[in-house]
Design a protein around this motif. Structure first.
Motif, PDB file in Angstrom:
ATOM      1  N   GLU A 206      49.086  44.924  40.350  1.00 44.48           N
ATOM      2  CA  GLU A 206      48.933  46.085  40.742  1.00 44.48           C
ATOM      3  C   GLU A 206      47.555  46.497  40.563  1.00 44.48           C
ATOM      4  O   GLU A 206      46.797  46.544  39.516  1.00 44.48           O
ATOM      5  N   ASP A 207      46.956  47.208  41.502  1.00 46.49           N
ATOM      6  CA  ASP A 207      45.591  47.542  41.443  1.00 46.49           C
ATOM      7  C   ASP A 207      44.630  46.474  41.153  1.00 46.49           C
ATOM      8  O   ASP A 207      43.741  46.639  40.164  1.00 46.49           O
ATOM      9  N   GLY A 208      44.782  45.150  41.486  1.00 41.26           N
ATOM     10  CA  GLY A 208      44.038  44.095  41.067  1.00 41.26           C
ATOM     11  C   GLY A 208      44.234  43.383  39.569  1.00 41.26           C
ATOM     12  O   GLY A 208      43.771  42.381  39.206  1.00 41.26           O
ATOM     13  N   ASP A 209      45.031  44.081  38.801  1.00 42.23           N
ATOM     14  CA  ASP A 209      45.621  43.796  37.460  1.00 42.23           C
ATOM     15  C   ASP A 209      47.089  42.896  37.641  1.00 42.23           C
ATOM     16  O   ASP A 209      47.705  43.103  38.714  1.00 42.23           O
ATOM     17  N   ILE A 210      47.256  42.360  36.531  1.00 42.45           N
ATOM     18  CA  ILE A 210      48.512  41.561  36.711  1.00 42.45           C
ATOM     19  C   ILE A 210      49.486  42.203  35.302  1.00 42.45           C
ATOM     20  O   ILE A 210      48.916  42.278  34.353  1.00 42.45           O
ATOM     21  N   THR A 211      50.333  42.694  35.789  1.00 47.17           N
ATOM     22  CA  THR A 211      51.429  43.354  34.682  1.00 47.17           C
ATOM     23  C   THR A 211      52.750  42.252  34.685  1.00 47.17           C
ATOM     24  O   THR A 211      53.044  41.887  35.506  1.00 47.17           O
TER      25      THR A 211
ATOM     26  N   ILE B 125      47.126  42.801  32.353  1.00 46.68           N
ATOM     27  CA  ILE B 125      46.131  42.001  32.228  1.00 46.68           C
ATOM     28  C   ILE B 125      45.046  42.185  33.217  1.00 46.68           C
ATOM     29  O   ILE B 125      45.063  42.278  34.393  1.00 46.68           O
ATOM     30  N   SER B 126      43.928  42.629  32.851  1.00 50.34           N
ATOM     31  CA  SER B 126      42.886  42.929  33.846  1.00 50.34           C
ATOM     32  C   SER B 126      41.827  41.662  33.802  1.00 50.34           C
ATOM     33  O   SER B 126      41.795  40.849  32.717  1.00 50.34           O
ATOM     34  N   ALA B 127      40.884  41.412  34.755  1.00 55.76           N
ATOM     35  CA  ALA B 127      40.105  40.389  34.917  1.00 55.76           C
ATOM     36  C   ALA B 127      39.213  40.316  33.843  1.00 55.76           C
ATOM     37  O   ALA B 127      38.645  39.316  33.181  1.00 55.76           O
ATOM     38  N   SER B 128      38.891  41.518  33.158  1.00 57.91           N
ATOM     39  CA  SER B 128      37.973  41.431  32.025  1.00 57.91           C
ATOM     40  C   SER B 128      38.579  41.031  30.720  1.00 57.91           C
ATOM     41  O   SER B 128      37.905  40.341  29.728  1.00 57.91           O
TER      42      SER B 128
ATOM     43  N   PHE C 161      41.011  33.628  37.279  1.00 59.39           N
ATOM     44  CA  PHE C 161      42.114  34.993  37.392  1.00 59.39           C
ATOM     45  C   PHE C 161      42.561  34.967  38.863  1.00 59.39           C
ATOM     46  O   PHE C 161      43.694  35.263  38.968  1.00 59.39           O
ATOM     47  N   GLU C 162      41.635  34.561  40.020  1.00 57.89           N
ATOM     48  CA  GLU C 162      42.349  34.648  41.157  1.00 57.89           C
ATOM     49  C   GLU C 162      43.504  33.232  41.381  1.00 57.89           C
ATOM     50  O   GLU C 162      44.287  33.483  42.056  1.00 57.89           O
ATOM     51  N   VAL C 163      43.074  32.296  40.711  1.00 57.37           N
ATOM     52  CA  VAL C 163      44.144  31.271  40.495  1.00 57.37           C
ATOM     53  C   VAL C 163      45.407  31.600  40.272  1.00 57.37           C
ATOM     54  O   VAL C 163      46.561  31.405  40.658  1.00 57.37           O
ATOM     55  N   LEU C 164      45.447  32.461  39.055  1.00 48.10           N
ATOM     56  CA  LEU C 164      46.577  32.896  38.427  1.00 48.10           C
ATOM     57  C   LEU C 164      47.285  34.047  39.024  1.00 48.10           C
ATOM     58  O   LEU C 164      48.562  33.890  39.427  1.00 48.10           O
ATOM     59  N   LYS C 165      46.565  34.635  40.018  1.00 52.50           N
ATOM     60  CA  LYS C 165      47.083  35.597  40.986  1.00 52.50           C
ATOM     61  C   LYS C 165      47.813  34.829  42.244  1.00 52.50           C
ATOM     62  O   LYS C 165      48.923  35.303  42.717  1.00 52.50           O
TER      63      LYS C 165
END
Length: 218
Positions: A63-68, A78-81, A177-181
């Motif tokens: 959602e919006d680039g974050d992982i929930t 979980i945000s990239a930062s 983070f992109e691998v995880l997504k």
């Protein structure tokens, strides 16, 4: 299902391997791996819980680039930062590995070769010096999300190995983070070892959230 991943968990004790006395090539490889900013990720303890791992992949949304996701009955964003902060990952450097300087890639073809004859960008790992065979295995098990044979060095991993060896900065935060997504977006495919490492991150995130909540209590 998750038990099959746990047996392949990877953790590197950097203090031990950097203390090896009689193998300069091996020590030099681990020093380069540490210098690239992956010590926090590869050296973390993989305390694994099958139920939490399966729950993560069952409940995760982007959602919006974050992982929930839900872990232990709690929802965590979980945000990239935040991802970068937990593992102390580098946030500067290359994101596109094709930008690794070509002159370094050409040098690596000979430098990595066991025989001294330049190897191809994609080759059998038995053609490489032992320390680079091991580096290939580490990257394949801990970072790559794509299935494939551990006996073959892919072009992507060859570029990673080149960047690590020559000290080219890599933005591991964004790449991982992109691998995880990508793993989250492909639920029909079995997650690789990054999912195991990510259990540590999830538990650490929950602990940080709990500590933050406690700081507001009287």
């Amino acid at each position: 299902m998750a038990s099959s991943y746990i047996s392949n968990a990877l953790q590197i004790n950097f203090d031990s391997v950097l203390g090896i006395q009689d193998n300069y090539g091996m020590v030099n490889m681990f020093r380069a791996l540490e210098a690239t900013g992956l010590r926090g990720f590869l050296g973390c303890s993989s305390v694994l819980y099958e139920q939490e791992l399966e729950q993560f992949f069952d409940t995760t949304l982007i959602e919006d680039g974050d992982i929930t996701c839900a872990v232990s009955g709690k929802y965590v964003a979980i945000s990239a930062s935040r991802f970068a902060g937990i593992f102390n990952l580098s946030t500067d450097g290359l994101i596109d590995l094709s930008e690794v300087p070509n002159d370094l890639v050409l040098q690596a073809r000979t430098l990595f070769s066991k025989s001294g004859t330049p190897v191809q960008f994609s080759c059998k790992k038995r053609l490489l010096k032992y320390e680079f065979c091991l580096l290939n295995d580490i990257l394949a098990k801990a970072i790559s999300v794509k299935a494939g044979s551990f006996d073959v060095v892919t072009h992507e991993r060859f570029l990673m190995m080149t960047a690590i060896h020559f000290g080219v900065k890599i933005n591991w935060s964004t790449i991982l983070f992109e691998v995880l997504k990508e793993m989250v977006d492909r639920p029909q495919k079995e997650p690789r070892v990054l999912g195991l490492k990510f259990v540590f991150f999830l538990r650490a995130t929950l602990r940080l959230l709990w500590e933050r909540q406690q700081s507001f209590l009287p």
